[in-house]
Scaffold this active site. Structure first.
Site, PDB file in Angstrom:
ATOM      1  N   ASP A  34       1.833   4.100   2.650  1.00 30.14           N
ATOM      2  CA  ASP A  34       0.776   4.919   2.032  1.00 30.14           C
ATOM      3  C   ASP A  34       1.329   6.082   1.209  1.00 30.14           C
ATOM      4  OD1 ASP A  34      -1.844   5.459   1.387  1.00 30.14           O
ATOM      5  OD2 ASP A  34      -2.428   6.216   3.359  1.00 30.14           O
ATOM      6  N   ASP A  35       1.648   7.196   1.863  1.00 27.96           N
ATOM      7  CA  ASP A  35       2.188   8.376   1.159  1.00 27.96           C
ATOM      8  C   ASP A  35       3.384   8.878   1.970  1.00 27.96           C
ATOM      9  OD1 ASP A  35      -0.057   8.923  -0.939  1.00 27.96           O
ATOM     10  OD2 ASP A  35      -1.092   8.573   0.961  1.00 27.96           O
ATOM     11  N   HIS A  57      -9.510   0.844  -1.248  1.00 27.46           N
ATOM     12  CA  HIS A  57      -9.467   1.526   0.041  1.00 27.46           C
ATOM     13  C   HIS A  57     -10.877   1.470   0.633  1.00 27.46           C
ATOM     14  CE1 HIS A  57      -5.679   3.078  -1.369  1.00 27.46           C
ATOM     15  NE2 HIS A  57      -5.540   3.958  -0.399  1.00 27.46           N
ATOM     16  N   HIS A  68       1.244   4.827  -2.580  1.00 32.54           N
ATOM     17  CA  HIS A  68       0.837   5.596  -3.777  1.00 32.54           C
ATOM     18  C   HIS A  68       2.091   6.251  -4.326  1.00 32.54           C
ATOM     19  CE1 HIS A  68      -3.468   5.382  -2.602  1.00 32.54           C
ATOM     20  NE2 HIS A  68      -2.933   5.249  -1.407  1.00 32.54           N
ATOM     21  N   HIS A 123       0.854  -1.199   0.000  1.00 38.04           N
ATOM     22  CA  HIS A 123       0.000   0.000   0.000  1.00 38.04           C
ATOM     23  C   HIS A 123       0.884   1.241   0.000  1.00 38.04           C
ATOM     24  CE1 HIS A 123      -3.839   2.065   1.819  1.00 38.04           C
ATOM     25  NE2 HIS A 123      -3.129   2.915   1.092  1.00 38.04           N
ATOM     26  N   GLU A 179     -11.088   3.490   5.994  1.00 40.07           N
ATOM     27  CA  GLU A 179     -10.046   4.406   6.469  1.00 40.07           C
ATOM     28  C   GLU A 179     -10.780   5.526   7.223  1.00 40.07           C
ATOM     29  OE1 GLU A 179      -8.044   6.655   3.369  1.00 40.07           O
ATOM     30  OE2 GLU A 179      -6.403   7.257   4.704  1.00 40.07           O
TER      31      GLU A 179
HETATM   32  N1  HPA Z   1      -6.626   7.335   1.096  1.00 42.45           N
HETATM   33  C1  HPA Z   1      -7.320   7.552  -0.017  1.00 42.45           C
HETATM   34  N2  HPA Z   1      -6.757   7.998  -1.133  1.00 42.45           N
HETATM   35  C2  HPA Z   1      -5.452   8.211  -1.139  1.00 42.45           C
HETATM   36  C3  HPA Z   1      -4.688   8.006  -0.027  1.00 42.45           C
HETATM   37  C4  HPA Z   1      -5.312   7.526   1.156  1.00 42.45           C
HETATM   38  O1  HPA Z   1      -4.702   7.306   2.224  1.00 42.45           O
HETATM   39  N3  HPA Z   1      -3.426   8.329  -0.369  1.00 42.45           N
HETATM   40  C5  HPA Z   1      -3.431   8.695  -1.659  1.00 42.45           C
HETATM   41  N4  HPA Z   1      -4.662   8.638  -2.130  1.00 42.45           N
HETATM   42 ZN    ZN Z   2      -3.734   4.767   0.437  1.00 47.79          ZN
END
Ligand code: HPA
Ligand code: ZN
Length: 333
Positions: free
Chosen positions: A277-278, A196, A18, A16, A199
């Site tokens: 994630d990011d 996703h 991006h 996971h 969250e």
């Molecule tokens: N959630 C949803 N979309 C996203 C995320 C995330 O954590 N990171 C990049 N796009």
């Molecule tokens: Zn994500």
């Protein structure tokens, strides 16, 4: 081996991440300059000061703005290559990377430009760093079903080189049900599917991801804990959750890392994995995520090994490859 040494020594798979979320400010400024694109921040420091998020949307606004400087195939290559160098440092030996084609095609960048740059970096990662990498194409859920169908059509010529489709962006108000038909078509075309869910959105969205999208993994999924029946199902089906601890903290999904539910989920038998994630926006890559939860939750070495094993088990590599990594993890003290 102490806990930190073990984290560094463990081979790990990242499931996971991006690619647009690995865009470090220094590289963003360099690419902006060579493409002669203005960014509304004077310096790297000023840009980093804007990384102060209170929910998912406040992050997404900055994340999409940053991606605007990516124009040429080489830009996408450089972005992905920088991430692979981080993987090498963190002993991430396999990664399944999300990319958001619509973020780029909506600005007039060709799908092929994005895809070819990322793919070339994946090939080089294998050859030069021994890291295996797959691509997962995400649909932006704040956009329409029709736009997702168009994106799927653009991906079809490359379908043998894209392992799965996913679903990301603004979760609340955009439930998985909105994409039931396009996911059915993607599965028909041979793509694996992830989404996703849970969250910021409720447990109900995780049910939809399972029942309507028929996902192979749930991304995040941490709000599943609110629904005991759902947890039972996730455990019974060994459904992986790709959990992202630092992301959850930065986007205020949890108030304090000591309250993160990853250890509780692990102890109940949910198939949780650790991911970044990011990482450029949320304060760290794979090992930073491991260290944050290990210290805040006092994870044992056995729990850390289990999390690393889960990452390979939940990945889309072959069973033979999985066994190879399990044995390497077992062999660590
Ligand atoms: N959630 C949803 N979309 C996203 C995320 C995330 O954590 N990171 C990049 N796009
Ligand atoms: Zn994500």
């Amino acid at each position: 081996m102490n806990r930190i040494e073990l984290i560094r020594a463990l081979p790990k798979a990242e499931l996971h991440v991006h690619i647009e979320g690995t865009f470090e400010p220094e590289l963003m400024f360099a690419i902006a300059q060579r493409n002669q694109i203005e960014i509304p921040y004077k310096s790297v420091e000023e840009l980093k000061q804007a990384y102060n998020f209170h929910n998912l949307q406040s992050f997404l606004d900055i994340y999409y703005a940053g991606a605007n400087v990516l124009v040429h195939e080489q830009d996408f290559y450089d972005l992905a290559w920088a991430y692979f160098e981080k993987c090498a440092e963190d002993k991430v030996v396999h990664t399944e990377i999300f990319f958001d084609p619509q973020t780029h095609t909506d600005r007039g960048i060709a799908f092929e430009t994005v895809f070819n740059g990322l793919k070339r970096a994946c090939t080089d990662a294998q050859v030069k760093l021994g890291i295996s990498a797959e691509l997962i194409m995400c649909f932006l859920r704040h956009l329409s079903e029709e736009a997702a169908f168009e994106t799927l059509a653009q991906a079809l010529p490359f379908k043998d080189q894209i392992i799965a489709v996913g679903l990301d962006s603004s979760e609340l108000g955009h439930p998985p049900a909105k994409f039931e038909r396009v996911f059915a078509k993607a599965r028909e075309e041979g793509f694996l599917v992830v989404a996703h869910a849970g969250e910021e959105g409720p447990a109900e969205y995780v049910w939809e991801a399972l029942d309507l999208l028929k996902v192979n993994r749930v991304d995040h999924g941490v709000r599943s804990e609110e629904d005991p029946k759902l947890l039972e199902r996730l455990i019974a089906e060994k459904m992986p959750l790709t959990v992202c601890p630092l992301s959850n903290l930065k986007l205020c999904v949890v108030d304090d890392m000591a309250e993160h539910n990853i250890q509780r989920l692990l102890q109940q038998g949910v198939h949780v994995t650790v991911n970044s994630d990011d990482p450029s926006y949320f304060g760290g890559y794979m090992n930073d995520n491991f260290i944050a939860i290990a210290e805040s939750l006092d994870l044992s070495n056995a729990e850390l090994k289990k999390l690393a094993k889960n990452s390979f088990e939940a990945s889309f590599i072959t069973d033979v490859e999985k066994q190879k990594w399990m044995q390497q993890i077992d062999a660590l003290a």
